[in-house]
Enzyme design. Sequence first.
Site, mmCIF file in Angstrom:
data_model
loop_
_atom_site.group_PDB
_atom_site.id
_atom_site.type_symbol
_atom_site.label_atom_id
_atom_site.label_comp_id
_atom_site.label_asym_id
_atom_site.label_seq_id
_atom_site.Cartn_x
_atom_site.Cartn_y
_atom_site.Cartn_z
ATOM 1 N N VAL A 192 -1.247 6.590 4.299
ATOM 2 C CA VAL A 192 -0.229 6.227 5.291
ATOM 3 C C VAL A 192 1.015 5.644 4.595
ATOM 4 O O VAL A 192 2.154 6.037 4.898
ATOM 5 C CB VAL A 192 -0.793 5.228 6.335
ATOM 6 N N GLY A 210 0.817 -1.214 0.000
ATOM 7 C CA GLY A 210 0.000 0.000 0.000
ATOM 8 C C GLY A 210 0.843 1.254 0.000
ATOM 9 O O GLY A 210 1.817 1.362 0.764
ATOM 10 N N LYS A 265 -11.037 -0.427 17.785
ATOM 11 C CA LYS A 265 -9.898 0.087 18.566
ATOM 12 C C LYS A 265 -10.078 -0.205 20.056
ATOM 13 O O LYS A 265 -9.127 -0.574 20.747
ATOM 14 C CB LYS A 265 -9.761 1.596 18.340
ATOM 15 N N GLY A 313 -11.254 16.016 3.095
ATOM 16 C CA GLY A 313 -10.435 14.795 3.037
ATOM 17 C C GLY A 313 -10.253 14.151 4.405
ATOM 18 O O GLY A 313 -9.331 13.354 4.622
HETATM 19 N N1 NAP Z 1 -5.401 7.514 6.829
HETATM 20 C C1 NAP Z 1 -5.227 7.643 8.143
HETATM 21 O O1 NAP Z 1 -5.177 8.749 8.684
HETATM 22 C C2 NAP Z 1 -5.046 6.425 9.006
HETATM 23 C C3 NAP Z 1 -4.818 6.581 10.391
HETATM 24 C C4 NAP Z 1 -4.624 5.446 11.186
HETATM 25 C C5 NAP Z 1 -4.673 4.193 10.617
HETATM 26 N N2 NAP Z 1 -4.929 4.073 9.271
HETATM 27 C C6 NAP Z 1 -4.963 2.724 8.701
HETATM 28 O O2 NAP Z 1 -3.887 2.608 7.769
HETATM 29 C C7 NAP Z 1 -4.262 1.692 6.731
HETATM 30 C C8 NAP Z 1 -4.054 2.379 5.388
HETATM 31 O O3 NAP Z 1 -4.913 3.501 5.307
HETATM 32 P P1 NAP Z 1 -4.755 4.585 4.155
HETATM 33 O O4 NAP Z 1 -5.564 5.754 4.592
HETATM 34 O O5 NAP Z 1 -3.326 4.787 3.832
HETATM 35 O O6 NAP Z 1 -5.502 3.840 2.943
HETATM 36 P P2 NAP Z 1 -5.509 4.267 1.409
HETATM 37 O O7 NAP Z 1 -5.097 5.695 1.261
HETATM 38 O O8 NAP Z 1 -6.804 3.838 0.862
HETATM 39 O O9 NAP Z 1 -4.353 3.370 0.749
HETATM 40 C C9 NAP Z 1 -4.489 2.008 0.539
HETATM 41 C C10 NAP Z 1 -3.343 1.522 -0.333
HETATM 42 O O10 NAP Z 1 -3.448 0.112 -0.471
HETATM 43 C C11 NAP Z 1 -3.451 -0.239 -1.849
HETATM 44 N N3 NAP Z 1 -4.349 -1.378 -2.023
HETATM 45 C C12 NAP Z 1 -5.587 -1.550 -1.527
HETATM 46 N N4 NAP Z 1 -6.102 -2.722 -1.906
HETATM 47 C C13 NAP Z 1 -5.162 -3.317 -2.659
HETATM 48 C C14 NAP Z 1 -5.109 -4.551 -3.356
HETATM 49 N N5 NAP Z 1 -6.131 -5.409 -3.375
HETATM 50 N N6 NAP Z 1 -3.989 -4.845 -4.045
HETATM 51 C C15 NAP Z 1 -2.950 -3.991 -4.056
HETATM 52 N N7 NAP Z 1 -2.933 -2.798 -3.416
HETATM 53 C C16 NAP Z 1 -4.047 -2.463 -2.735
HETATM 54 C C17 NAP Z 1 -3.938 0.971 -2.598
HETATM 55 O O11 NAP Z 1 -3.422 0.921 -3.909
HETATM 56 P P3 NAP Z 1 -3.660 2.108 -4.984
HETATM 57 O O12 NAP Z 1 -2.905 3.276 -4.445
HETATM 58 O O13 NAP Z 1 -3.105 1.598 -6.257
HETATM 59 O O14 NAP Z 1 -5.139 2.323 -5.000
HETATM 60 C C18 NAP Z 1 -3.360 2.110 -1.753
HETATM 61 O O15 NAP Z 1 -2.044 2.416 -2.149
HETATM 62 C C19 NAP Z 1 -5.720 1.300 7.018
HETATM 63 O O16 NAP Z 1 -5.744 0.079 7.712
HETATM 64 C C20 NAP Z 1 -6.221 2.435 7.906
HETATM 65 O O17 NAP Z 1 -7.276 2.030 8.761
HETATM 66 C C21 NAP Z 1 -5.107 5.147 8.458
#
Ligand code: NAP
Length: 436
Positions: A17, A13, A208, A190
Amino acid sequence: MTELDKINIGLLGAGVVGGSVLDYYYHSRDRIAQITGIPIEISHVLIKDSQKARNVSIPDGVLTTTLDDITLNPNINVVVSLLGNEDFERYAVSRSLSQGKFVVTANKMIISKYGPELFDIAKEHGVSLMFEAAVGGGIQIIDNLINRYTPNRIQSVLGILNGTTNFILTKMAKERMAFEDALAFAQEAGLAEPDTTNDIEGYNAAYKLAILASLAFRKGWVDPSQIHCEGITQIHSRDFKNAEDMGYVIKLIATANDTQRGIEAWVAPVLLPHNHLLTNIDGQLNGILLRGDPIGDTQLAGAGAGGETTAASVWSDIFKATHHLRRNTLPEDNFFQGQANVVSFDECAHSNYVRLTIRDGLRIVQDIGRICSDNLVSINQILQLKDRKWVEDGIDLAEMAIDMDPSGEGNITQAIADIARAPYCVEIGSRFRVLS
Ligand SMILES: NC(=O)c1ccc[n+]([C@@H]2O[C@H](COP(=O)([O-])OP(=O)(O)OC[C@H]3O[C@@H](n4cnc5c(N)ncnc54)[C@H](OP(=O)(O)O)[C@@H]3O)[C@@H](O)[C@H]2O)c1
């Protein structure tokens, strides 16, 4: 034992994050080398869409769309999983662990739902699963619970654990925005995902809370499906005015108590008195209040979400993994052993505040009193809300609030259902637990 001369990381990913994890890697190489004392390389990054524009520039040959390029790569020692989905990430994490790789994840859903299964796989293969970023963004509550508060018997955990809902409630309280407008604002900024169900219905906070309660009480794994969960969709903007008039603020609270009967754990909108330690946790902030013996009350607060702060917690786990890999040791991981006994929510007792709309008339207060008494619910006071009388279709309507003393949740729910069926009741507006 041959000494490791380098750590290779496979990142799953590169979204909010994952992108920040990469950004830190490309801009903080000296700091990383200084802390770990060993070269670290992010050699592969899994993404889904190879055409997507990225905020961070990633060298040729690093991106892949094939999971097995990472999970079956014998040179990769640590997999950092930041995908954010359920089935695929559960599969990716278990496959990485069973290939003998340390795994770092921020996914609270898979840790809380499948923690016992994933930790068993890790143990079987002599590796570790780390999840600091799964709760509280950059607050570092997980390491504190596993390694720092251990001499204390923690009795309760009380937290604002979801930045999105806290942001929405803060907008509703401070700017008197309607729920729908505050939600749209959060999405445009966002700060909320396109699908907000898990946030606004309280499920993310429950995942959590399940993790925190498992670590804090050490009574076994708390199954998140046993946590009673209410979201914020029923809260009306005028509830904030009523709350303020009574000296309260409204927060979505996730709380767990270790009682003699078992663990009481729930997520719901709550009225908190103005002088409570969590009332000033506003906007996207998260705050966690632990009560323990001998520590007393202690609070951790800070940015609960956001790419950069969450990435900092991910890196702290990567540093920890590096430390253990170099010494061929494993961190503690026996916190999900056995299943915790979670008390049915109906058996828990709380003060409740209920707002309702009635057809104005005689003997209504008397009848509400009778219904509550029939259900063994004691009333502290019934209030006719200020300036809340109006006429609709020729019918006189009014708004009332019932302030109920601590009683069993099952009894209160039944009393509210009975009031809702009474001929004078037009609508049960909102219901809050009241904490002191
Ligand atoms: N965002 C926050 O503030 C935050 C805070 C605390 C915890 N978290 C946790 O951190 C984790 C990531 O969150 P995020 O906000 O970074 O998510 P995100 O922005 O949606 O990013 C997800 C990433 O995973 C990739 N991905 C998803 N499904 C896939 C698949 N089947 N095959 C290959 N790649 C795949 C996506 O690829 P593409 O880029 O090609 O679409 C993207 O790069 C989650 O578990 C979330 O709960 C997030």
